[in-house]
Write a protein that holds these residues in place. Sequence first.
Motif, PDB file in Angstrom:
ATOM      1  N   CYS A   1       5.381  -0.378   5.349  1.00  0.00           N
ATOM      2  CA  CYS A   1       5.607   0.444   4.763  1.00  0.00           C
ATOM      3  C   CYS A   1       6.758   1.858   4.656  1.00  0.00           C
ATOM      4  O   CYS A   1       7.210   1.824   4.556  1.00  0.00           O
ATOM      5  CB  CYS A   1       4.527   0.719   3.628  1.00  0.00           C
ATOM      6  SG  CYS A   1       3.808  -0.305   2.763  1.00  0.00           S
TER       7      CYS A   1
ATOM      8  N   CYS B   1       1.196  -1.074  -0.073  1.00  0.00           N
ATOM      9  CA  CYS B   1      -0.178  -0.188   0.028  1.00  0.00           C
ATOM     10  C   CYS B   1       0.656   1.264   0.127  1.00  0.00           C
ATOM     11  O   CYS B   1       0.181   2.455  -0.479  1.00  0.00           O
ATOM     12  CB  CYS B   1      -1.046  -0.111   1.130  1.00  0.00           C
ATOM     13  SG  CYS B   1      -0.063   0.427   2.839  1.00  0.00           S
ATOM     14  N   GLY B   2       2.498   1.141   0.553  1.00  0.00           N
ATOM     15  CA  GLY B   2       3.438   2.536   0.640  1.00  0.00           C
ATOM     16  C   GLY B   2       2.495   3.617   1.936  1.00  0.00           C
ATOM     17  O   GLY B   2       3.405   4.180   1.851  1.00  0.00           O
TER      18      GLY B   2
ATOM     19  N   CYS C   1       0.588   2.017   4.936  1.00  0.00           N
ATOM     20  CA  CYS C   1       0.860   1.696   6.555  1.00  0.00           C
ATOM     21  C   CYS C   1       2.676   1.212   7.732  1.00  0.00           C
ATOM     22  O   CYS C   1       3.496   2.210   6.860  1.00  0.00           O
ATOM     23  CB  CYS C   1       0.515   0.059   6.569  1.00  0.00           C
ATOM     24  SG  CYS C   1       1.859  -1.301   5.883  1.00  0.00           S
TER      25      CYS C   1
ATOM     26  N   CYS D   1       3.475  -5.794   4.454  1.00  0.00           N
ATOM     27  CA  CYS D   1       2.298  -4.536   3.664  1.00  0.00           C
ATOM     28  C   CYS D   1       1.509  -4.644   4.693  1.00  0.00           C
ATOM     29  O   CYS D   1       0.947  -6.610   4.546  1.00  0.00           O
ATOM     30  CB  CYS D   1       2.071  -4.052   3.046  1.00  0.00           C
ATOM     31  SG  CYS D   1       1.093  -3.050   2.397  1.00  0.00           S
ATOM     32  N   LYS D   2       0.401  -3.947   5.678  1.00  0.00           N
ATOM     33  CA  LYS D   2      -0.917  -4.199   5.925  1.00  0.00           C
ATOM     34  C   LYS D   2      -1.697  -4.648   4.948  1.00  0.00           C
ATOM     35  O   LYS D   2      -2.520  -5.900   5.530  1.00  0.00           O
ATOM     36  CB  LYS D   2      -1.207  -3.132   6.748  1.00  0.00           C
ATOM     37  CG  LYS D   2      -2.486  -3.299   7.792  1.00  0.00           C
ATOM     38  CD  LYS D   2      -3.236  -2.803   8.601  1.00  0.00           C
ATOM     39  CE  LYS D   2      -3.886  -1.367   8.087  1.00  0.00           C
ATOM     40  NZ  LYS D   2      -4.451  -0.338   8.245  1.00  0.00           N
TER      41      LYS D   2
HETATM   42 ZN   LIG Z   1       1.503  -0.640   3.516  1.00  0.00          ZN
END
Ligand SMILES: [Zn+2]
Length: 338
Positions: free
Chosen positions: A95, A89-90, A92, A103-104
């Motif tokens: 990240c 996602c970039g 969380c 990543c979540k």
């Molecule tokens: Zn993430």
Amino acid sequence: MKAIIIENPGKINVVERDIPEITDNQVLVKIKAAGICGSDVHIFHGKNAFATYPRVVGHEFVGEIVKIGAATKNITIGDHVAVDPVVSCGHCYACRIGHHNVCKELNVMGVHRDGGFQEYAAVDQEQINQLPKDIPWEVAATVEPFAIGAQVAHRGRLSSDDTVLICGAGPIGLIILQVAKMKGAKVAILDIVESRLEKAKQLGADKIVNGKTTDIVAAMKEFANGDGVNLIYEATGNTKILQTCIRDLPSPAGRVVVLGFTTEDFALRQVDIMSRELEIIGTRLNNHRFPEVIDWFKKGQVQPKEIITHVFPFQEAEKAFKLNDEDPENVLKIVLTF
Ligand SMILES: [Zn+2]
Ligand SMILES: NC(=O)c1ccc[n+]([C@@H]2O[C@H](COP(=O)([O-])OP(=O)(O)OC[C@H]3O[C@@H](n4cnc5c(N)ncnc54)[C@H](O)[C@@H]3O)[C@@H](O)[C@H]2O)c1
Ligand SMILES: [Zn+2]
């Protein structure tokens, strides 16, 4: 185009599908080769907790760029690329601190979304890693599993100073072995399949241990001169072995890196962790490690060909999955060609 699809656990088919559309930030890759991994086989058998169906599996894939999105940069039609299957996602916590591989909202191609066992795949430009054109496609398909090797080296802070034990001489254990030898460590490896141990010997293992006939605790006492093993990789997925790795084998200030994802409970003693400042370290997928691996391939620092035992055209995927299940004596990595 054709795609290999696992409709439900146990049911694999080659079906006709539309070629995927790409967004402005994506490229279209014409798949050339893709490796079969244990986790693809687990999805086939309905034993992967993260997977949903129907699914096009395959996360070890390479190919040629045939179409580029309007917003992409530095990519040309005809480029040879290895696709990093990890999509994150970039934003969380994981990240943000540089662990996008956990990543979540982790979204792995071939697991959470469709992967590489199809003739074309749409992928984000961030997932693309340029390959030299002289690396054969089948060999290039092993960049992803070697990126697991790069990741575990990083997680375990593997160095030339380490005495290392790798539990499991499957494709992943044999890759970790190559990375550990490249880095100059002293390495023992454990398995119960003699042909895999022979391969390990050939790849430079300093000691091979057959767990069927040899007591690993006694063998490691001798191997580590009574000091304990500094760095242990658990790559069998067997809980009992992990228990031994934590309790009986590590040196003071040792590290145990856990690769398997069995859900079974097991007992630990606090004192075994506390008294040695033992680190028990998880590792998952890879964290942007493709460029490092491609560099190893370019320089000939690892021997990817040594783990490829079979190459099949993708139409024979079902046969290849079956062989992967039934013949661990002779099969390490099977690569499908497209
Ligand atoms: Zn993430
Ligand atoms: N964390 C990650 O990112 C990641 C990535 C890839 C694979 N994996 C895991 O790593 C492990 C290794 O992957 P692989 O593809 O090489 O799998 P594999 O099944 O081919 O290899 C496991 C090896 O362990 C050996 N083994 C099993 N039970 C044993 C025992 N009791 N004693 C000694 N040896 C034993 C088997 O003979 C086999 O050679 C698997 O658990 C896999 O799920 C984790
Ligand atoms: Zn894999």
